[in-house]
Design an enzyme around this catalytic site. Structure first.
Site, PDB file in Angstrom:
ATOM      1  N   LYS A 223     -20.053  -0.990  35.516  1.00  0.00           N
ATOM      2  CA  LYS A 223     -20.151  -1.312  36.944  1.00  0.00           C
ATOM      3  C   LYS A 223     -19.394  -2.576  37.319  1.00  0.00           C
ATOM      4  O   LYS A 223     -19.079  -3.412  36.478  1.00  0.00           O
ATOM      5  CB  LYS A 223     -21.624  -1.406  37.368  1.00  0.00           C
ATOM      6  CG  LYS A 223     -22.228  -0.025  37.526  1.00  0.00           C
ATOM      7  CD  LYS A 223     -23.632  -0.036  38.067  1.00  0.00           C
ATOM      8  CE  LYS A 223     -24.148   1.411  38.141  1.00  0.00           C
ATOM      9  NZ  LYS A 223     -25.558   1.466  38.525  1.00  0.00           N
ATOM     10  N   ARG A 257     -28.804   4.236  31.056  1.00  0.00           N
ATOM     11  CA  ARG A 257     -27.859   5.242  31.551  1.00  0.00           C
ATOM     12  C   ARG A 257     -26.456   4.728  31.271  1.00  0.00           C
ATOM     13  O   ARG A 257     -26.034   3.728  31.847  1.00  0.00           O
ATOM     14  CB  ARG A 257     -28.098   5.456  33.045  1.00  0.00           C
ATOM     15  CG  ARG A 257     -27.232   6.532  33.677  1.00  0.00           C
ATOM     16  CD  ARG A 257     -27.543   6.687  35.169  1.00  0.00           C
ATOM     17  NE  ARG A 257     -26.710   7.701  35.777  1.00  0.00           N
ATOM     18  CZ  ARG A 257     -25.470   7.482  36.216  1.00  0.00           C
ATOM     19  NH1 ARG A 257     -24.940   6.288  36.143  1.00  0.00           N
ATOM     20  NH2 ARG A 257     -24.766   8.459  36.742  1.00  0.00           N
TER      21      ARG A 257
HETATM   22  C1  PT1 Z   1     -28.154   4.011  38.231  1.00  0.00           C
HETATM   23  C2  PT1 Z   1     -27.163   4.934  38.684  1.00  0.00           C
HETATM   24  C3  PT1 Z   1     -27.569   6.283  38.866  1.00  0.00           C
HETATM   25  N1  PT1 Z   1     -25.875   4.578  38.947  1.00  0.00           N
HETATM   26  C4  PT1 Z   1     -29.742   5.735  38.179  1.00  0.00           C
HETATM   27  N2  PT1 Z   1     -28.855   6.660  38.587  1.00  0.00           N
HETATM   28  C5  PT1 Z   1     -25.004   5.503  39.401  1.00  0.00           C
HETATM   29  N3  PT1 Z   1     -31.021   6.102  37.925  1.00  0.00           N
HETATM   30  C6  PT1 Z   1     -25.412   6.831  39.579  1.00  0.00           C
HETATM   31  C7  PT1 Z   1     -20.342  -0.486  40.818  1.00  0.00           C
HETATM   32  O1  PT1 Z   1     -20.834  -1.511  41.334  1.00  0.00           O
HETATM   33  O2  PT1 Z   1     -27.880   2.742  38.036  1.00  0.00           O
HETATM   34  N4  PT1 Z   1     -29.406   4.433  37.979  1.00  0.00           N
HETATM   35  N5  PT1 Z   1     -26.672   7.200  39.300  1.00  0.00           N
HETATM   36  C8  PT1 Z   1     -23.586   5.084  39.708  1.00  0.00           C
HETATM   37  N6  PT1 Z   1     -23.534   4.231  40.833  1.00  0.00           N
HETATM   38  C9  PT1 Z   1     -22.712   3.096  40.890  1.00  0.00           C
HETATM   39  C10 PT1 Z   1     -23.119   1.982  41.614  1.00  0.00           C
HETATM   40  C11 PT1 Z   1     -21.533   3.055  40.161  1.00  0.00           C
HETATM   41  C12 PT1 Z   1     -22.353   0.824  41.597  1.00  0.00           C
HETATM   42  C13 PT1 Z   1     -20.741   1.919  40.147  1.00  0.00           C
HETATM   43  C14 PT1 Z   1     -21.155   0.775  40.863  1.00  0.00           C
HETATM   44  O3  PT1 Z   1     -19.256  -0.455  40.230  1.00  0.00           O
END
Ligand code: PT1
Length: 277
Positions: A223, A257
């Protein structure tokens, strides 16, 4: 963290960390090629993650990254259902469906998913009721706003308190709807309507959320919070992500995850070897 998590017919003992391998079936996550190729590639990747030590495969057909636009339920179903069915033919590994849409939850569980991972914490109308009826495990994640705009002006008076209160309320809503307590996982939602400072406060105070005594999942892999600290692009964030994961484990998180299953499994083996917590 003691206790266990019920997933389908399985019981996971939380004295050993649980690795959830990420399987994105969004078009931007895969090279071109027809639908058949994509299903094949997705299954191959899932099987690879299982071999590398994943306990759960998390399948998502809608990107929730900052700035991402929503897709229709039809689109999401078209992407995820063939992949869930195909993995089910190959393996009994638990599958979680990463969705906020009740229709997708229902169809994905009918196709073989064992868990609903909802970045919206089952706030859609009927989502709680459907998960209770289906008797699936659920992951309730905190998010401020919605993916398209959530990084514009995140604001909290006290991020740790607000996230903890939200998760406690959603947990109670699940119990009230008839979802078993041993099927509920909480997640502070790193990167979901949070500045770097908010994410770091949450990571540092993760033990406050663990005080709710429920299994905690964290998703930090690749992230932008890592990118901001490391000043590195998405494909160079593995070591920083492993460090963040180990910190989260020390503070009580037990589900992770991740994209990179093999290195994560090794790092967590070290964490799990210390039985003092
Ligand atoms: C998470 C999650 C998810 N993240 C759960 N499910 C994502 N339970 C999708 C960035 O800042 O943390 N927990 N499902 C992906 N979402 C992101 C959010 C991907 C922020 C990248 C960023 O780069």
């Amino acid at each position: 963290m003691t206790g266990h998590l019920s997933l389908g017919t399985r019981q996971f003992d939380l004295s050993r960390s649980i690795v959830m391998g990420i399987l994105n079936v969004t078009p931007d996550s895969f090279s071109d090629g027809g639908q058949f190729d994509r299903v094949d590639q997705a299954v191959a990747h899932a099987m690879r993650m299982q071999q590398d030590g994943a306990d759960i495969i998390d399948i998502g057909g809608e990107s929730t990254r900052p700035g991402a636009r929503p897709v229709s339920a039809e689109q999401e179903l078209e992407r995820v259902i063939p992949v869930i069915r195909a993995i089910r033919r190959e393996s009994t590994i638990p599958i979680s469906i990463d969705t906020s849409k009740p229709d997708v939850m229902r169809t994905a569980v009918a196709a073989g998913a064992d868990m609903v991972n909802d970045v919206n914490a089952l706030r859609a109308p009927a989502a709680l009721q459907i998960c209770a009826e289906l008797r699936v495990a659920v992951c309730l994640m905190h998010m401020q706003g919605e993916p398209r705009t959530m990084q514009q002006q995140p604001h909290y008076d006290d991020v740790v308190e607000e996230v903890t209160d939200f998760l406690r309320q959603r947990y109670q809503a699940c119990l009230d709807a008839g979802i078993d307590g041993d099927r509920i996982v909480l997640d502070p939602g790193f990167g979901f309507g949070k500045t770097l400072e908010h994410n770091l406060q949450l990571l540092d105070k993760l033990d406050a959320i663990c005080a709710l005594e429920l299994p905690l999942l964290v998703g930090i892999s690749r992230k932008s919070m890592l990118g901001a600290i490391l000043d590195k692009p998405v494909n160079e964030r593995l070591y920083g992500g492993i460090a963040a994961m180990v910190i989260a484990h020390c503070k009580g998180a037990r589900l992770f995850r991740v994209h990179d299953v093999a290195p994560s499994r090794d790092a967590l083996a070290l964490c799990d070897a210390l039985k003092s917590e």
